[in-house]
Design a protein around this motif. Sequence first.
Motif, short mmCIF file in Angstrom:
data_model
loop_
_atom_site.label_atom_id
_atom_site.label_comp_id
_atom_site.label_asym_id
_atom_site.label_seq_id
_atom_site.Cartn_x
_atom_site.Cartn_y
_atom_site.Cartn_z
N UNK A 196 0.83 -1.20 0.00
CA UNK A 196 0.00 0.00 0.00
C UNK A 196 0.87 1.25 0.00
N UNK A 197 0.23 2.37 -0.28
CA UNK A 197 0.89 3.67 -0.12
C UNK A 197 -0.09 4.56 0.65
N UNK A 198 0.43 5.21 1.68
CA UNK A 198 -0.40 6.13 2.47
C UNK A 198 0.08 7.56 2.22
N UNK A 199 -0.59 8.27 1.32
CA UNK A 199 -0.13 9.63 1.00
C UNK A 199 -0.55 10.63 2.08
N UNK A 200 0.25 11.67 2.23
CA UNK A 200 -0.15 12.82 3.02
C UNK A 200 -0.95 13.77 2.13
N UNK A 201 -1.07 15.05 2.51
CA UNK A 201 -1.81 15.99 1.65
C UNK A 201 -1.04 16.25 0.36
N UNK A 202 -1.67 15.97 -0.76
CA UNK A 202 -0.99 16.08 -2.05
C UNK A 202 -1.65 17.22 -2.84
N UNK A 203 -0.83 18.18 -3.23
CA UNK A 203 -1.40 19.36 -3.90
C UNK A 203 -1.98 19.01 -5.27
N UNK A 204 -2.98 19.77 -5.65
CA UNK A 204 -3.58 19.62 -6.98
C UNK A 204 -4.40 18.36 -7.16
N UNK A 205 -4.91 17.81 -6.08
CA UNK A 205 -5.75 16.61 -6.22
C UNK A 205 -7.20 16.94 -5.83
N UNK A 206 -8.16 16.16 -6.34
CA UNK A 206 -9.56 16.40 -5.95
C UNK A 206 -9.71 16.27 -4.44
N UNK A 207 -8.97 15.33 -3.84
CA UNK A 207 -9.04 15.12 -2.39
C UNK A 207 -8.69 16.40 -1.64
N UNK A 208 -7.61 17.07 -2.05
CA UNK A 208 -7.16 18.28 -1.35
C UNK A 208 -8.16 19.41 -1.49
N UNK A 209 -8.69 19.60 -2.72
CA UNK A 209 -9.60 20.72 -2.87
C UNK A 209 -10.90 20.47 -2.11
N UNK A 211 -11.14 18.33 0.72
CA UNK A 211 -10.95 18.10 2.16
C UNK A 211 -10.21 19.20 2.87
N UNK A 212 -9.39 19.95 2.15
CA UNK A 212 -8.57 20.96 2.82
C UNK A 212 -8.57 22.27 2.06
N UNK A 213 -9.72 22.97 2.11
CA UNK A 213 -9.74 24.29 1.49
C UNK A 213 -8.64 25.17 2.10
N UNK A 214 -8.25 26.23 1.39
CA UNK A 214 -7.08 27.02 1.79
C UNK A 214 -7.09 27.43 3.26
N UNK A 215 -8.27 27.87 3.76
CA UNK A 215 -8.26 28.38 5.14
C UNK A 215 -7.93 27.27 6.14
N UNK A 216 -8.38 26.02 5.88
CA UNK A 216 -8.05 24.90 6.77
C UNK A 216 -6.56 24.59 6.63
N UNK A 217 -6.15 24.58 5.38
CA UNK A 217 -4.77 24.26 5.06
C UNK A 217 -3.79 25.17 5.78
N UNK A 218 -4.06 26.47 5.76
CA UNK A 218 -3.15 27.41 6.40
C UNK A 218 -3.13 27.22 7.91
N UNK A 219 -4.31 26.96 8.49
CA UNK A 219 -4.37 26.75 9.95
C UNK A 219 -3.62 25.49 10.35
N UNK A 220 -3.70 24.45 9.49
CA UNK A 220 -3.06 23.17 9.82
C UNK A 220 -1.60 23.36 10.14
N UNK A 221 -0.97 24.30 9.43
CA UNK A 221 0.46 24.49 9.59
C UNK A 221 0.81 24.94 11.02
#
Length: 297
Positions: A196-209, A211-221
Amino acid sequence: MESPFKGNILKGKVALITGGASGIGFEISTQFGKHGASVALMGRRKQVLDSAVSVLQSLSIPAIGFVGDVRKQEDAARVVESTFKHFGKIDILVNAAAGNFLVSAEDLSPNGFRTVLDIDSVGTFTMCSEALKYLKKGGLGRGSSGAGAIINISATLHYTASWYQIHVSAAKAAVDATTRNLALEWGTDYDIRVNGIAPGPISGTPGMSKLAPDEINNKSKDYMPLYKEGEKWDIAMAALFLVSDAGKYINGDTLIVDGGLWLSRPRHLPKEAVKQASRAIEKRSRNQPIGVPKSKL
Ligand code: COA
């Protein structure tokens, strides 16, 4: 980015990739093709499949798309058989099709929970099960020399717990168990490697757009110090490594490709505070006579 692998490491191989027309799946299709494989893509949307196939063909990659839903066993059987008929064999299966959405456990209906398990967990097993006879050593195909390899795309959500993704966490836990159990049974009986492969947040994927809109993304950091996005390329290189001869001794593993993100913890003390505290302790112990218990001082 340029691949560190030789361009012929998958020469002559045939790969079937579910969810292979978009996101991570499409990058895996592209990189497998660039390294010599012929690729069959399975997806639910004809238009998306058609445009992915024409991009691959423009890169001189032998490619074909099949419309199908991994939740339907008859679709899985048809796509696997069509891939075999078209290319003459199947060496590699990548289960990249997945469903996801953010929802609190309280607001998720049992059918919503079941839907994601049906796609991710049952869908993965269904595809593996339908592809088995082609992936066996010697296979049914022309020139099928070695045994096949399977990759199941997973996640790290279920290693701890994840907000608003109870359904995906449960589904990916089942995917990881499926990976290990098939690695044991099919590795023993047929020499098929299942990883298996367990990816982290990968930019430019349907999953990212989704599950992690920009405002969530910035806070995560702020609370995940290791947070940085990966590229689809990172996942495709991991997939290449696992299915090629470089990974010939790897079986039953789920490779985490997330930059260490799942280990992230907020720093609870500044580094300088730790140094000061240890200097203070050292100083105190230097002033104590050796061998005299503290209570007697
Ligand atoms: N929030 C809460 N519940 C949701 C939901 C959401 N965003 N999306 C779907 N559901 C629930 C529905 O309410 C339904 O349950 P119900 O019958 O009790 O109401 C159940 O899930 C099935 O929904 P439906 O829309 O019929 O499913 P579907 O088969 O059309 O598609 C997904 C469901 C998950 C596959 C859809 O979100 C999708 O197409 N996703 C694209 C793939 C994707 O997410 N890729 C990224 C991977 S990381």
